[in-house]
Design a protein around this motif. Structure first.
Motif, PDB file in Angstrom:
ATOM      1  N   GLY A 232     -11.437 -23.525  13.271  1.00 42.54           N
ATOM      2  CA  GLY A 232     -10.657 -24.696  12.312  1.00 42.54           C
ATOM      3  C   GLY A 232     -11.162 -25.174  11.132  1.00 42.54           C
ATOM      4  O   GLY A 232     -11.173 -26.286  10.762  1.00 42.54           O
ATOM      5  N   SER A 233     -11.922 -24.390  10.309  1.00 45.68           N
ATOM      6  CA  SER A 233     -12.699 -24.747   9.271  1.00 45.68           C
ATOM      7  C   SER A 233     -12.109 -24.203   7.862  1.00 45.68           C
ATOM      8  O   SER A 233     -12.910 -24.321   6.855  1.00 45.68           O
ATOM      9  N   SER A 234     -10.724 -24.198   7.859  1.00 50.09           N
ATOM     10  CA  SER A 234     -10.547 -24.291   6.341  1.00 50.09           C
ATOM     11  C   SER A 234     -10.280 -25.395   5.928  1.00 50.09           C
ATOM     12  O   SER A 234     -10.267 -26.622   6.174  1.00 50.09           O
ATOM     13  N   SER A 235     -10.464 -25.448   4.484  1.00 51.38           N
ATOM     14  CA  SER A 235     -10.490 -26.415   3.883  1.00 51.38           C
ATOM     15  C   SER A 235      -9.394 -26.828   2.814  1.00 51.38           C
ATOM     16  O   SER A 235      -9.108 -28.001   2.286  1.00 51.38           O
ATOM     17  N   PRO A 258     -13.506 -30.756   4.297  1.00 48.79           N
ATOM     18  CA  PRO A 258     -14.156 -30.403   2.913  1.00 48.79           C
ATOM     19  C   PRO A 258     -15.498 -29.571   3.196  1.00 48.79           C
ATOM     20  O   PRO A 258     -16.100 -29.490   4.180  1.00 48.79           O
ATOM     21  N   VAL A 259     -15.771 -28.607   2.531  1.00 44.85           N
ATOM     22  CA  VAL A 259     -16.733 -27.673   2.221  1.00 44.85           C
ATOM     23  C   VAL A 259     -17.899 -28.302   2.372  1.00 44.85           C
ATOM     24  O   VAL A 259     -18.877 -27.801   3.336  1.00 44.85           O
ATOM     25  N   GLU A 260     -18.218 -29.467   1.514  1.00 47.39           N
ATOM     26  CA  GLU A 260     -19.490 -30.057   1.742  1.00 47.39           C
ATOM     27  C   GLU A 260     -19.879 -30.623   3.283  1.00 47.39           C
ATOM     28  O   GLU A 260     -20.980 -30.518   3.720  1.00 47.39           O
ATOM     29  N   GLU A 261     -18.782 -30.779   4.073  1.00 40.55           N
ATOM     30  CA  GLU A 261     -19.052 -31.338   5.400  1.00 40.55           C
ATOM     31  C   GLU A 261     -19.270 -30.124   6.212  1.00 40.55           C
ATOM     32  O   GLU A 261     -19.837 -30.217   7.111  1.00 40.55           O
ATOM     33  N   LYS A 272     -21.374 -19.811  12.725  1.00 37.15           N
ATOM     34  CA  LYS A 272     -20.128 -19.021  12.479  1.00 37.15           C
ATOM     35  C   LYS A 272     -18.996 -20.073  12.093  1.00 37.15           C
ATOM     36  O   LYS A 272     -18.746 -20.966  13.058  1.00 37.15           O
ATOM     37  N   VAL A 273     -18.407 -19.751  11.011  1.00 40.34           N
ATOM     38  CA  VAL A 273     -17.470 -20.743  10.450  1.00 40.34           C
ATOM     39  C   VAL A 273     -16.166 -19.918  10.322  1.00 40.34           C
ATOM     40  O   VAL A 273     -15.873 -19.321   9.438  1.00 40.34           O
ATOM     41  N   ASN A 274     -15.167 -20.403  11.253  1.00 39.50           N
ATOM     42  CA  ASN A 274     -13.913 -19.586  11.143  1.00 39.50           C
ATOM     43  C   ASN A 274     -12.908 -20.063  10.171  1.00 39.50           C
ATOM     44  O   ASN A 274     -12.577 -21.207  10.260  1.00 39.50           O
ATOM     45  N   ILE A 275     -12.334 -19.240   9.146  1.00 39.55           N
ATOM     46  CA  ILE A 275     -11.544 -19.392   8.638  1.00 39.55           C
ATOM     47  C   ILE A 275     -10.314 -18.229   8.479  1.00 39.55           C
ATOM     48  O   ILE A 275     -10.696 -17.236   8.195  1.00 39.55           O
ATOM     49  N   ASP A 276      -9.235 -18.836   8.539  1.00 37.71           N
ATOM     50  CA  ASP A 276      -7.759 -17.957   8.480  1.00 37.71           C
ATOM     51  C   ASP A 276      -6.744 -18.734   7.516  1.00 37.71           C
ATOM     52  O   ASP A 276      -6.430 -17.994   6.376  1.00 37.71           O
ATOM     53  N   ARG A 318     -16.823 -19.306  -0.257  1.00 40.88           N
ATOM     54  CA  ARG A 318     -17.400 -19.622   0.955  1.00 40.88           C
ATOM     55  C   ARG A 318     -18.614 -18.846   1.369  1.00 40.88           C
ATOM     56  O   ARG A 318     -19.738 -19.611   1.729  1.00 40.88           O
ATOM     57  N   PHE A 319     -19.034 -17.555   0.877  1.00 41.80           N
ATOM     58  CA  PHE A 319     -20.183 -16.908   1.131  1.00 41.80           C
ATOM     59  C   PHE A 319     -21.431 -17.825   0.423  1.00 41.80           C
ATOM     60  O   PHE A 319     -22.359 -17.962   0.765  1.00 41.80           O
ATOM     61  N   GLU A 320     -21.091 -18.241  -0.684  1.00 41.53           N
ATOM     62  CA  GLU A 320     -22.143 -18.903  -1.537  1.00 41.53           C
ATOM     63  C   GLU A 320     -22.356 -20.198  -1.085  1.00 41.53           C
ATOM     64  O   GLU A 320     -23.472 -20.531  -0.778  1.00 41.53           O
ATOM     65  N   ALA A 321     -21.128 -20.922  -0.512  1.00 43.13           N
ATOM     66  CA  ALA A 321     -21.450 -22.336  -0.225  1.00 43.13           C
ATOM     67  C   ALA A 321     -22.105 -22.558   0.985  1.00 43.13           C
ATOM     68  O   ALA A 321     -22.934 -23.266   1.424  1.00 43.13           O
ATOM     69  N   PHE A 322     -21.807 -21.362   2.039  1.00 40.40           N
ATOM     70  CA  PHE A 322     -22.421 -21.383   3.376  1.00 40.40           C
ATOM     71  C   PHE A 322     -23.893 -20.958   3.515  1.00 40.40           C
ATOM     72  O   PHE A 322     -24.336 -20.966   4.468  1.00 40.40           O
ATOM     73  N   GLY A 323     -24.237 -20.185   2.349  1.00 40.90           N
ATOM     74  CA  GLY A 323     -25.561 -19.809   2.278  1.00 40.90           C
ATOM     75  C   GLY A 323     -25.600 -18.102   2.738  1.00 40.90           C
ATOM     76  O   GLY A 323     -27.006 -17.722   2.687  1.00 40.90           O
ATOM     77  N   SER A 324     -24.749 -17.568   2.975  1.00 40.20           N
ATOM     78  CA  SER A 324     -24.921 -15.868   3.466  1.00 40.20           C
ATOM     79  C   SER A 324     -25.199 -15.281   2.198  1.00 40.20           C
ATOM     80  O   SER A 324     -25.461 -14.262   2.436  1.00 40.20           O
TER      81      SER A 324
END
Ligand code: G3H
Ligand code: 13P
Ligand code: NA
Ligand code: ZN
Length: 328
Positions: A232-235, A258-261, A272-276, A318-324
């Motif tokens: 449930g990680s959609s922003s 929020p992406v920052e959260e 692992k951050v699930n986004i659909d 998201r790839f950039e914000a999460f550091g992958s």
């Protein structure tokens, strides 16, 4: 190449980053995610629900992912079964070439009854035995995903009840998490820390901490070798809601995580951050806009290319914000 979730997330843990797990259903979504990963050199988790297999058909899903691996051979890809509802669903995914499966045995466990917990352990343990024998990773789930604001169990609770769950019932218990991991051997664990599925997570604009960050840290401290998963990680980007509304769509006021959260969650152990939902919003917003602004156009590729572009940009963010990004 296809790699297991364990391999992919061990690297993320060693280097302190998080990896978005995007749901896939169509060729455009797979291409958007892979193009974005290629743009920024990120490893990838593609996850497919039972609904995705039903939509695309198992052979199409399998061959489309094979095609992605063939086109981008330098990107590590994990193919994950999202929310497997039974050991049979997980078995089917393993046969189909998935390198990771989620056994979601938490549904009966919602009210934390002993019978529900025992069921969850039994089915999850069974899937771990079958999956590990062939090098496939397993994600389990413990707790009931639900918004801390509404006390609502999101889509996991079919009752439609509102405000019936206390804060404690909505959060995964660290001691129970340790017991669950010891008794099942899962590689990754989905935890309830205040997120819920879908577009309607929070009715007011998040102000301050919306997730139980302290609880993430407490769980991570108890089970440091088990990778924590945030469903449930959609922003729920407000820009896309506005574009949808401006082009004939109707979505009521709503806010996501929020992406920052999420970044704070990653700093405290989420991997692992699930986004659909976010990809659904970006694609339907761009399709609506493209179709309304180009009424003379009837080549579907023109519209679908817009949707792919929109999803690609979102995935790259998201790839950039999460550091992958930069880790492939
Ligand atoms: O958690 C659910 C995912 O968003 C997948 O949704 O079952 O409609 O494919 P779906
Ligand atoms: P969202 O609905 O927030 O995108 O979450 C998706 C998810 O958790 C899939 O398992
Ligand atoms: Na999953
Ligand atoms: Zn989920």
């Amino acid at each position: 190449a296809l790699i297991s979730l364990r391999q992919l997330l061990d690297h993320a843990a060693d280097h302190g980053y998080g990896v978005p797990a995007f749901n896939i259903n169509t060729m455009e979504q797979i291409q958007a995610i892979m193009q974005a990963a290629d743009d920024c050199a990120s490893p990838v988790i593609l996850q497919a629900s039972a609904g995705a297999r039903k939509y695309a058909g198992e052979p199409f899903l399998r061959h489309m992912v094979q095609a992605a691996v063939e086109m981008w051979p330098h990107i590590p890809v994990c193919l994950h079964q999202d929310h497997g509802a039974s050991p049979a669903v997980c078995q089917q995914a393993i046969r189909s070439g998935f390198t990771s499966v989620m056994m979601d045995g938490s549904l009966l466990d919602d009210m934390k009854t002993p019978a529900g917990y025992d069921y969850n352990i039994r089915v999850t343990r069974q899937v771990v035995e079958q999956a590990h024998a062939v090098g496939v990773s397993v994600e389990g789930e413990l707790g009931c995903l639900g918004s801390l604001e509404t006390g609502r169990a999101g889509e996991e609770d079919g009752s439609g009840a509102v405000g019936t769950l206390s804060r404690d019932q909505l959060l995964t218990d660290p001691e129970q998490a340790a017991d669950f991991v010891a008794r099942t051997g899962v590689d990754a664990l989905a935890i309830a820390i205040g997120t819920s599925h879908g577009a309607y997570k929070f009715s007011r604009r998040p102000d301050g901490e919306v997730l139980a960050i302290g609880r993430i840290r407490a769980i991570h401290d108890r089970i440091p070798d088990t990778h924590l998963v945030m469903h449930g990680s959609s922003s729920v980007p407000q820009e896309w809601l506005e574009i949808i509304r401006a082009h004939g769509g109707s979505i009521r006021e709503t806010y996501g995580v929020p992406v920052e959260e999420i970044r704070e969650g990653i700093r405290n152990g989420v991997r692992k951050v699930n986004i659909d939902t976010d990809i659904r919003l970006a694609m339907s917003g761009s399709l609506r806009r493209a179709m309304m602004t180009r009424p003379e156009e009837f080549d579907p590729r023109k519209f679908l290319a817009e949707a792919t572009r929109a999803a690609r940009m979102l995935c790259r963010e998201r790839f950039e914000a999460f550091g992958s990004a930069g880790q492939a």
